[in-house]
Design an enzyme around this catalytic site. Structure first.
Site, PDB file in Angstrom:
ATOM      1  N   ASP A 161      -7.866  -4.195   7.941  1.00  0.00           N
ATOM      2  CA  ASP A 161      -7.377  -3.033   7.734  1.00  0.00           C
ATOM      3  C   ASP A 161      -6.903  -3.328   6.249  1.00  0.00           C
ATOM      4  O   ASP A 161      -5.951  -2.830   5.238  1.00  0.00           O
ATOM      5  CB  ASP A 161      -6.149  -2.742   7.906  1.00  0.00           C
ATOM      6  CG  ASP A 161      -5.033  -3.709   7.946  1.00  0.00           C
ATOM      7  OD1 ASP A 161      -5.557  -5.118   8.050  1.00  0.00           O
ATOM      8  OD2 ASP A 161      -4.189  -3.531   8.827  1.00  0.00           O
ATOM      9  N   GLU A 206       1.235  -1.119   0.231  1.00  0.00           N
ATOM     10  CA  GLU A 206      -0.037   0.149   0.149  1.00  0.00           C
ATOM     11  C   GLU A 206       0.553   1.428  -0.246  1.00  0.00           C
ATOM     12  O   GLU A 206       1.852   1.881   0.356  1.00  0.00           O
ATOM     13  CB  GLU A 206      -0.599  -0.345   1.395  1.00  0.00           C
ATOM     14  CG  GLU A 206      -1.401  -1.178   1.285  1.00  0.00           C
ATOM     15  CD  GLU A 206      -2.553  -1.415   2.341  1.00  0.00           C
ATOM     16  OE1 GLU A 206      -3.731  -1.909   3.067  1.00  0.00           O
ATOM     17  OE2 GLU A 206      -1.887  -0.473   2.987  1.00  0.00           O
TER      18      GLU A 206
END
Length: 342
Positions: free
Chosen positions: A233, A61
Site C-alpha cells: 500500500d 497520509e
C-alpha cells in the site's frame, strides 16, 4: 439543511463499545451494500491519489474524497517499526462534512473502522472475483488486520477453513486465540507460506514491512485461486513476485493510485488492469472458469472510508451514538468572528 451548529464526536471508547455490542461480522456485512452503492456511483465522486509524507520508517497520509452531498477525509499512517515501540502500525481518524456549507458533521476514530472497511472491501471483491463456493483460505500476515479479514470471509463469504502463517509466531497464536470463539471455523497453524497456500481457494496477504517483499512466489499459485493482496500500500512495498501478475486478471481500486502504491507499481505502463468499480456496476460475479486466477491488488481507497463514515453517521443519528460537540463558531453576526474573543 442539516443542523450544523454541533457535530458528532465518536471516540475510541464509544466506537469499540458499539462494535463489541453489534459484532464485527454484522458491521462488515452491513457495510458491503454501502461500498457497492458508492462504487456504482464512481463517476459522481471527485477522486485523487492520496497525498503522502514518506520517511525512512513509515508514511503519513490523507485520504480525501467527496461528491455533491458529502466530503470525507481520513488521516492514516503506516509505520511497521511501531510494534517495537509498543505502538500500532496503523492508526486513523476521520471527518465527515457537508459539501453545501463546508461544515463538519462528524469526527470519529478510524483505527477500528479502517480494519472493518478493509475487510469488507476484501470480502466484497471476492464475492465478485473468487471461485464460486470457495471454502478454504490462506491468511498470510497475522497482525492487527488479520482477525477482521478472517471473520469477514468466514461469516459473510462462507469460508470454513483458514491456514494461517506469520514470521512472528506470537502473532499467529494471538490470531488463533481471538478466532477460537468461532467454533465452526477450522484454523490451521502453518510453518511457512507455501504450506499455508496449498489447496486453498483464496490467499489473503496482509503484511506490514515497508519494502519490496516477495511473500508469494509463482510456484505457490494454483489454478482457480483468488489472490487478495491487502498489504502492499505504498511506493516501495510489495508482496508478490511480479511474474504472478501475468498469471491472471488483475483488479484495482483507483488505477492512478494503484500504479503508485500497489503490486502493479513495478509493471509497465501498458500492463492491463480493471478497476473494480466496473465489475461492481454489473451487479453479478465475473464470468470465470474454475481454473482462472484472479488478483485483487488492493491498496485501500478513500471511497471505502467515505462508505463507512456515511454508514456510521447514519447509525449515529438513528441510535444517538456519539457526543454533540462544538468545533466551529455559531455567531449572531457571521461577519463578526472577533466578537468571540472581544
Amino acid at each position: 439543511m442539516t443542523d450544523l451548529k454541533t457535530l458528532k464526536l465518536i471516540d475510541l471508547e464509544e466506537m469499540s463499545s458499539y462494535i463489541k455490542k453489534v459484532g464485527v461480522e454484522n458491521l462488515i456485512e452491513k457495510l458491503i451494500p454501502y461500498l457497492e452503492s458508492d462504487y456504482r456511483d464512481w463517476e459522481k465522486f471527485t477522486k485523487m491519489p492520496r497525498p503522502t509524507h514518506h520517511s525512512e520508517v513509515g508514511v503519513n497520509e490523507l485520504m480525501l474524497i467527496g461528491n455533491r452531498e458529502n466530503y470525507s477525509v481520513k488521516y492514516v499512517n503506516g509505520h511497521p517499526i511501531n510494534p517495537s515501540r509498543n505502538l500500532l502500525t496503523v492508526i486513523g481518524m476521520g471527518l465527515f462534512a457537508d459539501v453545501e456549507t463546508g461544515y463538519p458533521k462528524m469526527i470519529c476514530e478510524m483505527t477500528l473502522l479502517t480494519a472493518i472497511r478493509t475487510a469488507a472491501t476484501s470480502v466484497m471483491a471476492a464475492k465478485y472475483l473468487a471461485r464460486a463456493n470457495s471454502k478454504k483460505m490462506a491468511l498470510i500476515g497475522n497482525g492487527c488486520q488479520s482477525e477482521f479479514q478472517a471473520i469477514g470471509f468466514h461469516k459473510v463469504l462462507g469460508i470454513e477453513e483458514i491456514n494461517v502463517f506469520d514470521i512472528d509466531e506470537a502473532a499467529t497464536d494471538k490470531l488463533i486465540d481471538n478466532l477460537s470463539r468461532f467454533k465452526d471455523l477450522k484454523v490451521n497453524k502453518c510453518t511457512g507460506v507455501a504450506e499455508a497456500c496449498e489447496g486453498v481457494d483464496i490467499v489473503t496477504t496482509v503484511t506490514a514491512d515497508k519494502k519490496f517483499a516477495t511473500i508469494l512466489t509463482k510456484n505457490m499459485i494454483e489454478e482457480g485461486m483468488h489472490l487478495n493482496c491487502v498489504g502492499g500500500d505504498c511506493p516501495g512495498k510489495t508482496e508478490l513476485d511480479s511474474q504472478i501478475l501475468y498469471m491472471g486478471d488483475v483488479y484495482v481500486e483507483l488505477e492512478e493510485q494503484s500504479r503508485i502504491e500497489g503490486e502493479i507499481q513495478h509493471m509497465p505502463d501498458d500492463f492491463e488492469v480493471t478497476e473494480i468499480t466496473n465489475v461492481i456496476k454489473t451487479k453479478k460475479p465475473i464470468d470465470r472458469k474454475d481454473s482462472d486466477i484472479t488478483i485483487f491488488d488492493s491498496v485501500g481507497f478513500a471511497i471505502e472510508d467515505y462508505s463507512i463514515l456515511r454508514m456510521i453517521y447514519e447509525i449515529a443519528k438513528e441510535e444517538d451514538l456519539g457526543k454533540e460537540i462544538s468545533m466551529v463558531p455559531v455567531l449572531d453576526d457571521p461577519k463578526n468572528l472577533y466578537g468571540l474573543i472581544k
